[in-house]
Each structure stands twice: as C-alpha cells, then as structure tokens.
Write a protein that holds these residues in place. Structure first.
Motif, short mmCIF file in Angstrom:
data_model
loop_
_atom_site.label_atom_id
_atom_site.label_comp_id
_atom_site.label_asym_id
_atom_site.label_seq_id
_atom_site.Cartn_x
_atom_site.Cartn_y
_atom_site.Cartn_z
N SER A 1 0.83 -1.21 0.00
CA SER A 1 0.00 0.00 0.00
C SER A 1 0.87 1.26 0.00
N ASP A 2 1.90 1.26 0.85
CA ASP A 2 2.81 2.41 0.89
C ASP A 2 3.54 2.58 -0.44
N LEU A 3 3.95 1.46 -1.04
CA LEU A 3 4.65 1.52 -2.32
C LEU A 3 3.75 2.05 -3.42
N ILE A 4 2.50 1.61 -3.43
CA ILE A 4 1.54 2.11 -4.42
C ILE A 4 1.36 3.62 -4.27
N SER A 5 1.20 4.08 -3.04
CA SER A 5 1.05 5.53 -2.79
C SER A 5 2.28 6.28 -3.26
N TYR A 6 3.44 5.76 -2.94
CA TYR A 6 4.69 6.42 -3.34
C TYR A 6 4.82 6.48 -4.86
N LEU A 7 4.56 5.37 -5.53
CA LEU A 7 4.70 5.33 -6.98
C LEU A 7 3.65 6.18 -7.69
N ASN A 8 2.48 6.33 -7.08
CA ASN A 8 1.43 7.15 -7.68
C ASN A 8 1.63 8.65 -7.42
N SER A 9 2.72 9.00 -6.78
CA SER A 9 3.03 10.41 -6.52
C SER A 9 3.93 10.96 -7.62
N GLU A 10 4.47 12.14 -7.35
CA GLU A 10 5.39 12.76 -8.30
C GLU A 10 6.68 11.96 -8.46
N ALA A 11 6.90 10.99 -7.58
CA ALA A 11 8.09 10.14 -7.70
C ALA A 11 8.05 9.30 -8.97
N PHE A 12 6.82 9.01 -9.46
CA PHE A 12 6.72 8.15 -10.65
C PHE A 12 5.56 8.57 -11.55
N CYS A 13 4.34 8.28 -11.16
CA CYS A 13 3.19 8.49 -12.05
C CYS A 13 2.88 9.95 -12.35
N GLN A 14 3.15 10.84 -11.42
CA GLN A 14 2.78 12.24 -11.62
C GLN A 14 3.92 13.08 -12.19
N GLN A 15 4.76 12.46 -13.00
CA GLN A 15 5.82 13.19 -13.69
C GLN A 15 5.21 13.92 -14.88
N ASP A 16 5.99 14.78 -15.50
CA ASP A 16 5.50 15.53 -16.65
C ASP A 16 5.00 14.62 -17.77
N VAL A 17 5.72 13.54 -18.00
CA VAL A 17 5.32 12.55 -19.00
C VAL A 17 5.04 11.25 -18.27
N GLU A 18 3.84 10.72 -18.45
CA GLU A 18 3.47 9.48 -17.76
C GLU A 18 4.43 8.37 -18.16
N PRO A 19 5.14 7.77 -17.17
CA PRO A 19 6.18 6.79 -17.50
C PRO A 19 5.65 5.47 -18.07
N VAL A 20 4.45 5.09 -17.71
CA VAL A 20 3.82 3.89 -18.26
C VAL A 20 2.36 4.19 -18.54
N PRO A 21 1.77 3.54 -19.52
CA PRO A 21 0.35 3.79 -19.81
C PRO A 21 -0.54 3.48 -18.61
#
Length: 132
Positions: A73-93
């Motif tokens: 759960s913590d990892l999902i929250s972290y990855l769904n933040s600006e650390a990964f998913c909320q970057q300027d360009v979505e890293p994965v579909p």
C-alpha cells in the motif's frame, strides 16, 4: 491484464520495461538504508563479506517484506506520486492503475518460495562467489 486492456502479446512486449521502470523508483524507496538500518549508520561498522547464509536470509526477508500488504500500500502511494506516475510525461500507460495492479498482484508472487539454489544464484549475482 484485463483491467489494463493488455493482450498477452502486450504483456510480453511491455511488462519487462514497466517492471524495470517501477523497480528503478521502488528499489531506493524500499531499500533506503535509514529505514532499514536506522541508528546503525551512525555507528562505526567494519566491512566484511556477507556469508551465503546471511545473504539467503536477507533475500527471504526481503521477499516477505515486499509481500506485506502495508508495504504494498505504501509503495503504491509512493509510486502514484510525483516520484513516478505524476511526472511531466506518464512513465507507463495508465500509470496509477498499472502500478496498483502490478504491485497488488505481482509482488505476492515473489513470496511463493524460491528454491535454495535460486536464492544462492541471486546472492552470487549480487556478490560473486558468496555461495560456492
């Protein structure tokens, strides 16, 4: 992965790159020395090679940690933040959905039990000739 709209061919083509992208962000977060070791970094430590038995236990403990629902759960929250998913360009579909699906369904598969020979091979990759 039906929730992602992926066909089996999509999985073969896309999944390795998606896991690699996730791992590059997740690894430092999961294995942050401060969270793992805490105060031990403040002490003077001597450096020595880890034994095969120690490495094997570390691998087993690591797999168990990643299968913990709270860690997932913590990892999902972290990855769904600006650390990964909320970057300027979505890293994965479909990033948020992909992360949730893969972490929830993929990481528990690691805890099905690796053979001792596989664990020793991982240890030898990390530090050659650890398990000889």
């Amino acid at each position: 992965f039906p929730p992602l709209g992926w066909t089996p061919d999509d999985c073969v083509e896309e999944l390795p790159a998606v896991w690699q992208a996730i791992a590059q962000i997740a690894w430092p977060a999961l294995y942050n020395p401060q969270s793992i070791c805490g105060e031990c970094q403040k002490e003077e430590l001597s450096i020595r090679r880890v034994t095969c038995e120690e490495c094997s236990e570390l691998v087993k403990d690591s797999v168990s940690m990643m299968s913990d629902p709270d860690v997932a759960s913590d990892l999902i929250s972290y990855l769904n933040s600006e650390a990964f998913c909320q970057q300027d360009v979505e890293p994965v579909p479909k990033c948020a959905l992909t992360v949730k699906y893969l972490v929830t369904n993929g990481l528990p598969l690691l805890d099905v039990g690796f053979s001792e020979s596989f664990i020793q091979a991982l240890c030898n990759i990390a530090s050659p000739e650890t398990c000889t």
